[in-house]
Motif scaffolding. Structure first.
Motif, PDB file in Angstrom:
ATOM      1  N   THR A 220      -8.239  15.584 -43.203  1.00 24.18           N
ATOM      2  CA  THR A 220      -6.954  15.748 -42.513  1.00 24.18           C
ATOM      3  C   THR A 220      -6.685  14.629 -41.511  1.00 24.18           C
ATOM      4  N   MET A 221      -7.574  13.653 -41.421  1.00 24.91           N
ATOM      5  CA  MET A 221      -7.426  12.580 -40.436  1.00 24.91           C
ATOM      6  C   MET A 221      -6.622  11.423 -41.004  1.00 24.91           C
ATOM      7  N   PRO A 222      -5.740  10.819 -40.201  1.00 21.25           N
ATOM      8  CA  PRO A 222      -5.036   9.611 -40.656  1.00 21.25           C
ATOM      9  C   PRO A 222      -6.027   8.490 -40.974  1.00 21.25           C
ATOM     10  N   ASP A 223      -5.717   7.700 -41.968  1.00 25.04           N
ATOM     11  CA  ASP A 223      -6.602   6.606 -42.382  1.00 25.04           C
ATOM     12  C   ASP A 223      -6.958   5.688 -41.228  1.00 25.04           C
ATOM     13  N   VAL A 224      -5.957   5.306 -40.446  1.00 25.76           N
ATOM     14  CA  VAL A 224      -6.178   4.319 -39.398  1.00 25.76           C
ATOM     15  C   VAL A 224      -7.114   4.873 -38.323  1.00 25.76           C
ATOM     16  N   TYR A 225      -7.030   6.161 -38.064  1.00 22.87           N
ATOM     17  CA  TYR A 225      -7.887   6.811 -37.062  1.00 22.87           C
ATOM     18  C   TYR A 225      -9.322   6.913 -37.564  1.00 22.87           C
ATOM     19  N   LEU A 226      -9.470   7.385 -38.804  1.00 22.49           N
ATOM     20  CA  LEU A 226     -10.800   7.521 -39.380  1.00 22.49           C
ATOM     21  C   LEU A 226     -11.448   6.152 -39.566  1.00 22.49           C
ATOM     22  N   SER A 227     -10.657   5.153 -39.909  1.00 20.52           N
ATOM     23  CA  SER A 227     -11.197   3.799 -40.067  1.00 20.52           C
ATOM     24  C   SER A 227     -11.795   3.293 -38.758  1.00 20.52           C
ATOM     25  N   ALA A 228     -11.107   3.554 -37.655  1.00 16.82           N
ATOM     26  CA  ALA A 228     -11.603   3.119 -36.349  1.00 16.82           C
ATOM     27  C   ALA A 228     -12.903   3.831 -36.005  1.00 16.82           C
ATOM     28  N   LEU A 229     -12.932   5.141 -36.169  1.00 15.26           N
ATOM     29  CA  LEU A 229     -14.146   5.904 -35.870  1.00 15.26           C
ATOM     30  C   LEU A 229     -15.303   5.465 -36.760  1.00 15.26           C
ATOM     31  N   ALA A 230     -15.004   5.246 -38.032  1.00 14.86           N
ATOM     32  CA  ALA A 230     -16.055   4.864 -38.977  1.00 14.86           C
ATOM     33  C   ALA A 230     -16.630   3.500 -38.640  1.00 14.86           C
ATOM     34  N   LYS A 231     -15.779   2.560 -38.271  1.00 11.96           N
ATOM     35  CA  LYS A 231     -16.274   1.223 -37.918  1.00 11.96           C
ATOM     36  C   LYS A 231     -17.132   1.275 -36.659  1.00 11.96           C
ATOM     37  N   ILE A 232     -16.691   2.013 -35.653  1.00 16.86           N
ATOM     38  CA  ILE A 232     -17.469   2.132 -34.417  1.00 16.86           C
ATOM     39  C   ILE A 232     -18.845   2.719 -34.727  1.00 16.86           C
ATOM     40  N   SER A 233     -18.865   3.760 -35.544  1.00 18.69           N
ATOM     41  CA  SER A 233     -20.118   4.424 -35.892  1.00 18.69           C
ATOM     42  C   SER A 233     -21.029   3.519 -36.716  1.00 18.69           C
ATOM     43  N   ARG A 234     -20.492   2.865 -37.740  1.00 15.25           N
ATOM     44  CA  ARG A 234     -21.296   2.018 -38.616  1.00 15.25           C
ATOM     45  C   ARG A 234     -21.841   0.812 -37.851  1.00 15.25           C
ATOM     46  N   ASP A 235     -21.013   0.189 -37.029  1.00 17.12           N
ATOM     47  CA  ASP A 235     -21.498  -0.954 -36.254  1.00 17.12           C
ATOM     48  C   ASP A 235     -22.651  -0.544 -35.342  1.00 17.12           C
ATOM     49  N   ALA A 236     -22.554   0.640 -34.748  1.00 16.98           N
ATOM     50  CA  ALA A 236     -23.635   1.128 -33.889  1.00 16.98           C
ATOM     51  C   ALA A 236     -24.907   1.358 -34.692  1.00 16.98           C
ATOM     52  N   GLU A 237     -24.765   1.877 -35.909  1.00 18.84           N
ATOM     53  CA  GLU A 237     -25.928   2.090 -36.764  1.00 18.84           C
ATOM     54  C   GLU A 237     -26.608   0.765 -37.118  1.00 18.84           C
ATOM     55  N   ILE A 238     -25.813  -0.239 -37.438  1.00 17.53           N
ATOM     56  CA  ILE A 238     -26.389  -1.526 -37.816  1.00 17.53           C
ATOM     57  C   ILE A 238     -27.073  -2.179 -36.613  1.00 17.53           C
ATOM     58  N   ILE A 239     -26.444  -2.096 -35.443  1.00 20.21           N
ATOM     59  CA  ILE A 239     -27.062  -2.644 -34.234  1.00 20.21           C
ATOM     60  C   ILE A 239     -28.400  -1.960 -33.978  1.00 20.21           C
ATOM     61  N   GLU A 240     -28.437  -0.652 -34.154  1.00 17.87           N
ATOM     62  CA  GLU A 240     -29.686   0.076 -33.951  1.00 17.87           C
ATOM     63  C   GLU A 240     -30.743  -0.380 -34.963  1.00 17.87           C
ATOM     64  N   SER A 241     -30.314  -0.673 -36.182  1.00 19.77           N
ATOM     65  CA  SER A 241     -31.271  -1.088 -37.214  1.00 19.77           C
ATOM     66  C   SER A 241     -31.907  -2.442 -36.905  1.00 19.77           C
ATOM     67  N   LEU A 242     -31.272  -3.203 -36.012  1.00 23.31           N
ATOM     68  CA  LEU A 242     -31.812  -4.515 -35.639  1.00 23.31           C
ATOM     69  C   LEU A 242     -32.866  -4.430 -34.551  1.00 23.31           C
ATOM     70  N   LYS A 243     -32.992  -3.267 -33.939  1.00 25.36           N
ATOM     71  CA  LYS A 243     -33.980  -3.146 -32.871  1.00 25.36           C
ATOM     72  C   LYS A 243     -35.379  -3.348 -33.438  1.00 25.36           C
ATOM     73  N   PRO A 244     -36.216  -4.051 -32.712  1.00 25.10           N
ATOM     74  CA  PRO A 244     -37.562  -4.326 -33.236  1.00 25.10           C
ATOM     75  C   PRO A 244     -38.407  -3.063 -33.342  1.00 25.10           C
ATOM     76  N   THR A 245     -39.288  -3.032 -34.316  1.00 20.79           N
ATOM     77  CA  THR A 245     -40.204  -1.897 -34.469  1.00 20.79           C
ATOM     78  C   THR A 245     -41.524  -2.150 -33.761  1.00 20.79           C
ATOM     79  N   THR A 246     -41.779  -3.403 -33.390  1.00 19.17           N
ATOM     80  CA  THR A 246     -42.978  -3.723 -32.605  1.00 19.17           C
ATOM     81  C   THR A 246     -42.596  -4.708 -31.496  1.00 19.17           C
ATOM     82  N   VAL A 247     -43.178  -4.506 -30.330  1.00 19.87           N
ATOM     83  CA  VAL A 247     -42.967  -5.405 -29.195  1.00 19.87           C
ATOM     84  C   VAL A 247     -44.324  -5.707 -28.576  1.00 19.87           C
TER      85      VAL A 247
END
Length: 784
Positions: A220-247
């Motif tokens: 029921t969400m407008p495309d433009v609204y869901l697109s914004a939420l999805a991009k914010i969420s996906r970008d955060a996931e990718i940034i998290e995936s870049l965090k090192p597993t060993t320091v």
């Protein structure tokens, strides 16, 4: 094909007697018969759901489960988007929805008779939209039975699954072991995850809790609204995936122990030991002839000192050989807050389209209704700056910051190096306080603590001290207290706040100007205590080009009732948001065309000598940047040919020993001449080695690397591959730090005819010509 999950009885503590039968298929062979067979086992329409993801965070499979049956569907990797325009409509072509996906949507995802329950359902929902062009209806995130701030913990997952009534904790940890475990989840794993979600919601004592949870309905969400939420969420996931597993943690070699705990002292802030529920500390020690490994977790950190709760016996005494942290760091409060805002928006608990600042940034096509500004006394903006004279572009920037026009509610100011960004901020603050309403408050925010400190020092320099600088105890205590000696009168550490409004009022002393980092605006003490007394009305962001646009989401949510104006000052020709080298789609606000076209440009730089400023204007700023400087000689920019300098790999970084020797000699020369200098190098290994060498030579070394200074020494390190130099934005920062002179240490062939010839540094070497080159014996260094 169908098979039985043989490991079911090993993992399940209390389970059905019948085994789960799995249909393991590819999306291309989904048929109505397969879906009907699965749905026939869904009593009451309840279905558990789980997902797996690829390394790029795209969706790879979905699992659906009931008590006795599971369906695992695998999806092809998403293809690159087709950028060809639709000639008739002038729009980009949308990816096709395959017949199997349509069946999946109609029979399960958007079937009004089906109720879906799953772990991290927010992530599944946006992945369906981004990767498969699919929506979902009536989906419940099982973690929503837990407090939002604890959603990622193992205990939260246990609580959502009904505790050990269903699965043993050790098996839950294995089954939901995080996104970067060594072995990717199998079809059995994802089927069992979906089955666990199903069983949890059908437990008698858990069913009432799940019945009241909000549903995610993206259909029921407008495309433009869901697109914004999805991009914010996906970008955060990718940034998290870049965090090192060993320091590798830098610590002092001696440790102490007491009562089953080991105490270590960190020596470097960047690699300090931090508390985390998801990370393990391994200490390799030397005790006599033995080298035991001590394993534990950080239980508490107090400044440089970390207390490690260990397993097994502790050596009575010994020397630390190495300390390594394994596992991904916990989400920061700001990262948690961003994730939670997206979740609440997907659940319909908040409607971000009602936030005018959200719409201006992400959905400009929406009709925007602005809240009234705090009325100022003056009808026209009056500029007040006793610290000096503003040039025309600075004056106009301040006027637009003071402006009450709706077109300036979200304002971008593009400031190249040395154009007086902090001067504009200081003048805006002074003007608002002198001519504006007595109720108007200003928050000055930046991405880094150093940038916030620089703004504070600028205000202090023009003798304005009626502000408070908020600093986290983790950054300040035992690490950076020396940076704030000049500002002690205005510093408030986060541990000084309490729940008593009277106590908070005493700390703030009726100030109307607050400084802090963006991350601190997700700190509950700031939200609940400080902002309650000094509401966020006008907020000015410095370093805005370094801030990923999704990072503003918590601010827009937490302070939506008070927020009236947002100003973003930065330069998209300098540092980009963290991770953009690996994730090109990351954006700052300066990459948004509808905002960028209204940005104001600061057109005059005062920092760099003319020869450098003129080069940067031609090659980076399309000849638009003017230079005003009293040094107009070409010897302000020189190159030092380090004969025999060779790059050498050092861990994940690089170093160049010959350049270290050359830099040390230059540092000795500058110290003897009383010159203020800093050393810049793009590689951590080189920076560490330079600091160690300066220390051993009894030369100034603390805070002597990075940032701007009268004289800059640059160590390029590389001699073959261009590495860092391929990034023009970061190179631009490196070349624009000096106030009086700059010497670049490298090799002649590398930057004139070698791999670096076409980089910004190579172009600078060509522009300066052969006469700009020095050797260590060149007397010109002494007079440069």
């Amino acid at each position: 094909m169908a098979h039985t999950i043989l490991s079911l009885q090993q993992n399940v503590y209390v389970a059905a007697h019948d085994p789960i039968v799995v249909d393991d298929i590819h999306e291309s062979i989904i048929s109505p018969a397969v879906l009907d067979r699965f749905l026939s086992s869904a009593q009451g329409g309840t279905v558990g759901m789980a997902a797996t993801y690829r390394s790029d965070c795209s969706l790879s499979s979905l699992a659906f489960a009931t008590l006795t049956c599971a369906l695992v569907v695998h999806f092809s990797a998403p293809k690159k988007p087709n950028r060809r325009k639709n000639k008739k409509k002038g729009q980009e072509q949308q990816p096709p929805i395959f017949r199997g996906r349509t069946l999946l949507r109609d029979r399960i995802l958007c079937n009004p008779g089906i109720q879906l329950y799953g772990y991290m359902m927010d992530r599944i929902s946006v992945s369906l939209f981004l990767d498969l062009s699919l929506r979902i209806n009536a989906a419940v995130d099982i973690l929503s039975v837990c407090p939002l701030d604890d959603r990622r913990s193992l205990q939260a997952l246990m609580n959502a699954l009904g505790d050990e009534d269903l699965l043993r904790k050790v098996n839950v940890k294995t089954l939901f072991a995080g996104r970067r475990r060594k072995n990717a989840p199998t079809a059995k794993d994802v089927a069992l995850q979906a089955w666990a979600a199903y069983r949890a919601v059908t437990l008698a004592r858990m069913a009432p809790k799940y019945a009241t949870l909000p549903r995610i309905a993206t259909d029921t969400m407008p495309d433009v609204y869901l697109s914004a939420l999805a991009k914010i969420s996906r970008d955060a996931e990718i940034i998290e995936s870049l965090k090192p597993t060993t320091v590798t943690n830098d610590v002092k070699e001696h440790f102490s122990h007491k009562g089953g705990n080991v105490t270590l002292e960190s020596t470097r802030f960047k690699t300090r030991i931090m508390t985390s529920r998801n990370q393990v500390i391994r200490i390799k020690a030397k005790v006599g002839d033995k080298q035991p490994t001590i394993v534990g977790q950080a239980k508490g950190v107090n400044g440089r000192h970390a207390q490690i709760g260990v397993k097994g016996p502790i050596p009575y005494s010994g020397v630390v050989l190495s300390v390594t942290t394994f596992g991904v760091a916990d989400l920061t409060p700001a990262e948690k807050s961003k994730e939670n805002v997206v979740l609440m928006a997907l659940q319909g608990l908040i409607t971000l389209l009602e936030f005018p600042f959200f719409c201006t940034i992400w959905v400009p096509s929406c009709s925007i209704s602005w809240p009234p500004l705090v009325q100022d006394i003056s009808t026209e903006p009056l500029v007040y700056y006793p610290g000096g004279t503003l040039n025309d572009s600075q004056d106009l920037a301040v006027q637009r910051i003071l402006s009450e026009a709706d077109k300036d509610r979200v304002l971008l100011i593009h400031g190249p190096p040395g154009t007086g960004k902090t001067t504009v901020i200081a003048a805006s603050v002074l003007s608002i306080l002198k001519y504006g309403s007595r109720k108007r408050t200003i928050w000055l925010v930046a991405h880094s603590n150093v940038a916030v400190k620089n703004i504070a020092e600028k205000l202090d320099k023009v003798e304005f001290r009626e502000f408070k600088l908020l600093v986290s105890i983790g950054f300040h205590f035992d690490w950076h207290e020396h940076l704030y000696k000049r500002l002690e009168h205005c510093v408030i550490r986060t541990d000084q706040f309490d729940e008593d409004p009277v106590g908070t009022s005493r700390l703030l002393l009726d100030t109307r100007v607050i400084l802090c980092t963006l991350g601190m605006l997700s700190n509950l003490r700031i939200i609940n205590e400080c902002a309650a007394q000094v509401p966020l009305q006008t907020i000015i962001f410095d370093e805005a080009s370094q801030i990923e646009v999704g990072d503003y989401l918590p601010v827009l949510h937490h302070f939506r009732k008070s927020l009236r104006k947002m100003v973003f000052i930065g330069d998209d020709k300098q540092l980009a948001p963290y991770g953009q080298d690996d994730i090109p789609q990351l954006q700052s606000l300066f990459e948004f065309p509808h905002l960028r076209k209204h940005a104001h440009f600061l057109d005059t730089q005062y920092r760099m000598p003319f020869v450098i400023g003129d080069f940067i204007s031609r090659n980076v700023y399309d000849h638009k940047l003017k230079t005003v400087h009293n040094i107009n000689t070409r010897i302000a920019c020189r190159f030092l040919d380090v004969k025999g300098g060779q790059e050498k790999k050092s861990g994940f970084s690089w170093m160049n020993e010959r350049e270290i020797i050359a830099i040390t000699k230059l540092a000795q020369l500058y110290v003897s001449q009383g010159k203020q200098y800093k050393i810049i190098t793009p590689y951590d290994a080189q920076r560490n080695a330079i600091e160690q060498q300066l220390q051993s030579e009894e030369l100034p070394w603390e805070d002597n690397t990075g940032n701007e200074e009268d004289h800059i020494i640059v160590s390029l390190v590389r001699s073959r591959g261009i590495g860092f130099l391929k990034n023009m934005r970061r190179t631009n920062v490196m070349l624009t730090r000096c106030k009086k002179s700059m010497i670049i240490c490298t090799t002649y062939d590398f930057v004139t005819t070698g791999d670096a010839a076409d980089t910004l540094v190579g172009k600078l070497a060509t522009a300066m010509g052969p006469t700009a080159w020095l050797t260590l014996s060149t007397r010109a260094i002494e007079h440069g």
